[in-house]
Design a protein around this motif. Structure first.
Motif, short mmCIF file in Angstrom:
data_model
loop_
_atom_site.label_atom_id
_atom_site.label_comp_id
_atom_site.label_asym_id
_atom_site.label_seq_id
_atom_site.Cartn_x
_atom_site.Cartn_y
_atom_site.Cartn_z
N ILE A 134 22.25 13.89 -7.58
CA ILE A 134 20.99 13.67 -6.85
C ILE A 134 20.35 12.40 -7.42
CG2 ILE A 134 18.70 14.60 -6.31
CD1 ILE A 134 19.86 17.41 -6.79
N PRO A 135 20.00 11.42 -6.59
CA PRO A 135 19.45 10.18 -7.13
C PRO A 135 18.11 10.39 -7.83
CG PRO A 135 19.32 10.19 -4.72
CD PRO A 135 20.10 11.41 -5.11
N ALA A 136 17.87 9.57 -8.84
CA ALA A 136 16.63 9.70 -9.61
C ALA A 136 15.40 9.50 -8.73
CB ALA A 136 16.64 8.67 -10.75
N SER A 137 15.59 8.81 -7.60
CA SER A 137 14.46 8.53 -6.70
C SER A 137 14.08 9.73 -5.83
CB SER A 137 14.83 7.36 -5.79
OG SER A 137 16.02 7.67 -5.08
N ARG A 138 14.86 10.83 -5.88
CA ARG A 138 14.58 11.97 -5.00
C ARG A 138 13.18 12.51 -5.24
NH1 ARG A 138 17.79 16.08 -2.90
NH2 ARG A 138 19.19 14.34 -2.40
N SER A 139 12.50 12.72 -4.13
CA SER A 139 11.13 13.21 -4.16
C SER A 139 11.03 14.50 -4.98
CB SER A 139 10.72 13.43 -2.70
OG SER A 139 9.61 14.21 -2.59
N GLY A 140 10.15 14.49 -5.99
CA GLY A 140 9.87 15.68 -6.79
C GLY A 140 10.95 16.09 -7.76
N LEU A 141 11.93 15.18 -8.04
CA LEU A 141 13.09 15.59 -8.85
C LEU A 141 12.71 16.05 -10.26
CD1 LEU A 141 16.18 15.86 -9.00
CD2 LEU A 141 16.26 13.54 -9.89
N ARG A 142 11.75 15.35 -10.88
CA ARG A 142 11.46 15.66 -12.28
C ARG A 142 11.05 17.13 -12.46
NH1 ARG A 142 7.74 12.12 -15.97
NH2 ARG A 142 7.68 10.81 -14.14
N ASP A 143 10.17 17.60 -11.59
CA ASP A 143 9.71 18.99 -11.69
C ASP A 143 10.87 19.95 -11.46
OD1 ASP A 143 7.24 18.00 -12.06
OD2 ASP A 143 6.55 18.31 -9.99
N VAL A 144 11.75 19.59 -10.53
CA VAL A 144 12.87 20.46 -10.20
C VAL A 144 13.81 20.61 -11.39
CG1 VAL A 144 14.88 20.73 -8.70
CG2 VAL A 144 12.76 19.81 -7.78
N PHE B 116 27.23 29.82 -0.76
CA PHE B 116 26.71 29.13 -1.94
C PHE B 116 25.28 29.57 -2.19
CE2 PHE B 116 26.62 26.22 1.76
CZ PHE B 116 25.27 26.01 1.91
N SER B 117 24.84 29.30 -3.41
CA SER B 117 23.50 29.71 -3.81
C SER B 117 22.46 28.76 -3.22
CB SER B 117 23.41 29.68 -5.33
OG SER B 117 22.07 29.63 -5.74
N GLU B 118 21.28 29.32 -2.89
CA GLU B 118 20.18 28.46 -2.41
C GLU B 118 19.16 28.21 -3.51
OE1 GLU B 118 18.37 29.26 1.36
OE2 GLU B 118 20.29 29.67 2.32
N ASP B 119 19.52 28.59 -4.75
CA ASP B 119 18.54 28.43 -5.85
C ASP B 119 18.12 26.98 -6.05
OD1 ASP B 119 18.72 31.11 -6.19
OD2 ASP B 119 19.75 31.08 -8.14
N VAL B 120 19.10 26.07 -6.05
CA VAL B 120 18.75 24.66 -6.26
C VAL B 120 17.93 24.15 -5.07
CG1 VAL B 120 19.64 22.32 -6.58
CG2 VAL B 120 20.76 24.23 -7.73
N GLY B 121 18.38 24.48 -3.86
CA GLY B 121 17.67 24.05 -2.65
C GLY B 121 16.25 24.57 -2.64
N ASN B 122 16.08 25.83 -3.02
CA ASN B 122 14.72 26.38 -3.05
C ASN B 122 13.86 25.66 -4.08
OD1 ASN B 122 15.11 28.21 -1.02
ND2 ASN B 122 15.84 29.84 -2.39
N ALA B 123 14.46 25.38 -5.24
CA ALA B 123 13.70 24.65 -6.28
C ALA B 123 13.31 23.28 -5.75
CB ALA B 123 14.53 24.53 -7.55
N GLY C 269 12.06 33.79 -8.83
CA GLY C 269 11.80 34.89 -9.76
C GLY C 269 12.30 34.59 -11.16
N ASP C 270 12.48 35.66 -11.95
CA ASP C 270 12.81 35.49 -13.37
C ASP C 270 14.31 35.44 -13.64
OD1 ASP C 270 10.18 35.55 -13.94
OD2 ASP C 270 10.12 37.72 -14.30
N GLY C 271 15.10 35.93 -12.70
CA GLY C 271 16.54 36.04 -12.94
C GLY C 271 17.19 34.70 -13.21
N GLU C 272 18.42 34.76 -13.72
CA GLU C 272 19.12 33.51 -14.01
C GLU C 272 19.44 32.78 -12.71
OE1 GLU C 272 23.02 32.11 -16.39
OE2 GLU C 272 22.04 33.95 -17.08
N LEU C 273 19.29 31.47 -12.72
CA LEU C 273 19.53 30.71 -11.50
C LEU C 273 21.02 30.44 -11.34
CD1 LEU C 273 16.60 28.14 -11.75
CD2 LEU C 273 16.75 30.15 -10.27
N ASN C 274 21.48 30.49 -10.10
CA ASN C 274 22.87 30.16 -9.79
C ASN C 274 22.91 28.71 -9.32
OD1 ASN C 274 25.32 29.76 -8.54
ND2 ASN C 274 25.39 31.80 -7.60
N LEU C 275 23.56 27.86 -10.09
CA LEU C 275 23.52 26.43 -9.80
C LEU C 275 24.73 25.95 -9.00
CD1 LEU C 275 22.14 25.09 -13.22
CD2 LEU C 275 20.89 25.82 -11.19
N MET C 276 25.48 26.89 -8.45
CA MET C 276 26.65 26.52 -7.64
C MET C 276 26.14 26.16 -6.24
SD MET C 276 29.88 26.29 -8.10
CE MET C 276 31.42 26.20 -7.19
N SER C 277 25.82 24.89 -6.05
CA SER C 277 25.16 24.49 -4.80
C SER C 277 25.57 23.10 -4.35
CB SER C 277 23.64 24.51 -5.02
OG SER C 277 22.99 23.72 -4.06
#
Ligand SMILES: Nc1ncnc2c1ncn2[C@@H]1O[C@H](COP(=O)(O)OP(=O)(O)OP(=O)(O)O)[C@@H](O)[C@H]1O
Ligand SMILES: [Mg+2]
Length: 384
Positions: A61-71, A117-124, A131-139
């Motif tokens: 994901i390029p460093a310029s992506r909107s809101g990347l730092r928080d994600v 595939f997981s939507e955890d990254v997309g949702n972030a 929630g609190d559970g471990e995130l699935n980063l397969m995205s």
């Protein structure tokens, strides 16, 4: 750690990846040079590691992506590169991936085209934590390009890319739909975009135009695959690279892209916003990619006062303004201006759904679009 760079089911080369920087430290073995990513050179069987590394890290994901730092903070990684290895470099735009050596993974078991595939990254990326559970980063979001907020979802079994707009007008999703309607009317091959919503935020939605058998190869990689002769313009060089590869219809597709961009005053048709499709197994070139990513148009980030359709307006990628770029069109035979009658009103109806585009801006945009249709009609008549 050792991986095999794979192109679908074909091993390309063994790669030693640095676990801290995610860069390629060495290339211990080479298997199928012809399957290297387009534009990565090799000499006497030795791959240019620097350029392969640029390709690999350029998948993040390029460093310029909107809101990347928080994600990144939410996902618990320092850099978007770290996400690359979490999804083994898999993408929904081509068939490259990394297979960890010693692990019996097959493309069929893990590719995102045929497996969930997981939507955890997309949702972030859209500011939602799961929630609190471990995130699935397969995205597949880990390998998505571009600066606008976006995420892949599976809807009715189809892979769909949802993409937001940018402040203050959030106009890009509406422009994507406008461009689709224009290209429907003109029978120009394109990726169809529709409008959808995330709460009050407009999004564009488009289906994946790549399938398990194909790769999208960007114009930038095609352009870089051969040395540009000094006396060639960028336009001539791109056409010549395409023709040398035998990509049929490359000039016609550029004619259509340049004309559509002229109509909607697209300001960001850079070399990663068009390209061609090839068969990932046979490497045969299939066709120019259907036109996609038209949102950065129609004065999307400009105040109403500067919406002036007759000015010399900035363009990419071949000329710096549309008045000059439209002159590159080799034939307008395909263009039926009458098919565009009433497109301004259709755009107006679309824009009514926006909560931030007021009546004044909407009227001005519709007037400007109508004017651009007239100007394109004139340019086409002049060319005859
Ligand atoms: N429908 C699709 N199917 C497959 N790949 C796609 C699709 N749409 C986009 N892509 C890939 O994702 C990348 C980013 O998408 P897109 O260009 O629409 O985003 P963007 O944020 O608007 O980009 P930019 O930075 O150019 O403004 C594209 O360059 C392309 O490689
Ligand atoms: Mg883009």
């Amino acid at each position: 750690m050792l991986y095999t760079l794979m192109h679908k089911i074909i091993p390309v080369a063994a790669l030693e990846i640095d676990e801290v920087t995610i860069g390629i430290l060495s290339i211990p073995e080479v298997y199928h040079l012809e399957h290297l990513p387009m534009g990565v050179p090799h000499h006497k069987g030795v791959i240019d590691r620097g350029l392969l590394n640029d390709w690999w890290l350029g998948r993040a994901i390029p460093a310029s992506r909107s809101g990347l730092r928080d994600v990144l903070a939410v996902l618990g990684v320092r850099h978007s590169r770290e996400l690359l290895v979490k999804c083994l470099g898999l993408s929904l735009s081509d068939q490259y991936w990394l297979c960890p050596q010693g692990k019996p993974l097959t493309w069929g078991d893990i590719n995102f085209f045929e497996n969930d595939f997981s939507e955890d990254v997309g949702n972030a990326l859209f500011g939602r934590t799961s929630g609190d559970g471990e995130l699935n980063l397969m995205s597949p979001d880990n390998t998505s390009d571009g600066w606008l907020k976006k995420k892949w979802v599976i809807a009715d079994g189809k892979r769909v890319l949802l993409k937001g707009g940018s402040p203050p007008y959030y106009q890009e999703p509406f422009n994507e739909v406008l461009a689709s309607r224009i290209m429907d009317r003109l029978s120009v091959p394109h990726v169809p975009y529709t409008l959808t919503w995330d709460g009050a935020q407009p999004l564009s939605a488009c289906e994946d135009f790549i399938n398990p058998n194909t790769d999208l190869v960007s114009a930038w990689r095609i352009f870089g695959s051969q040395k540009k002769p000094n006396h060639f313009s960028n336009y001539q060089h791109y056409v010549s690279c395409g023709e040398n590869f035998g990509i049929r219809g490359i000039r016609e597709s550029l004619d259509q892209m340049i004309a559509v961009d002229y109509l909607i005053v697209n300001t960001d048709r850079h070399f990663n916003n068009f390209g061609a499709i090839r068969n990932a197994e046979t490497l045969a070139w299939l066709e120019p990619a259907p036109i996609f990513d038209c949102g950065t148009s129609m004065w999307h980030d400009q105040v109403e006062e500067v919406i002036a359709p007759a000015y010399k307006l900035a363009s990419k990628p071949f000329k710096s303004n549309h008045a000059d770029q439209i002159k590159l069109v080799s034939s307008f035979d395909w263009l039926n201006p009458a098919a565009l009658l009433g497109i301004d009103e259709e755009y107006g109806e679309l824009l009514k759904q926006s909560v931030v585009i007021d009546d004044k801006r909407r009227s001005k945009l519709c007037w400007a679009l109508k004017r651009r249709v007239e100007m394109l009609t004139d340019a086409a008549a002049l060319a005859h």
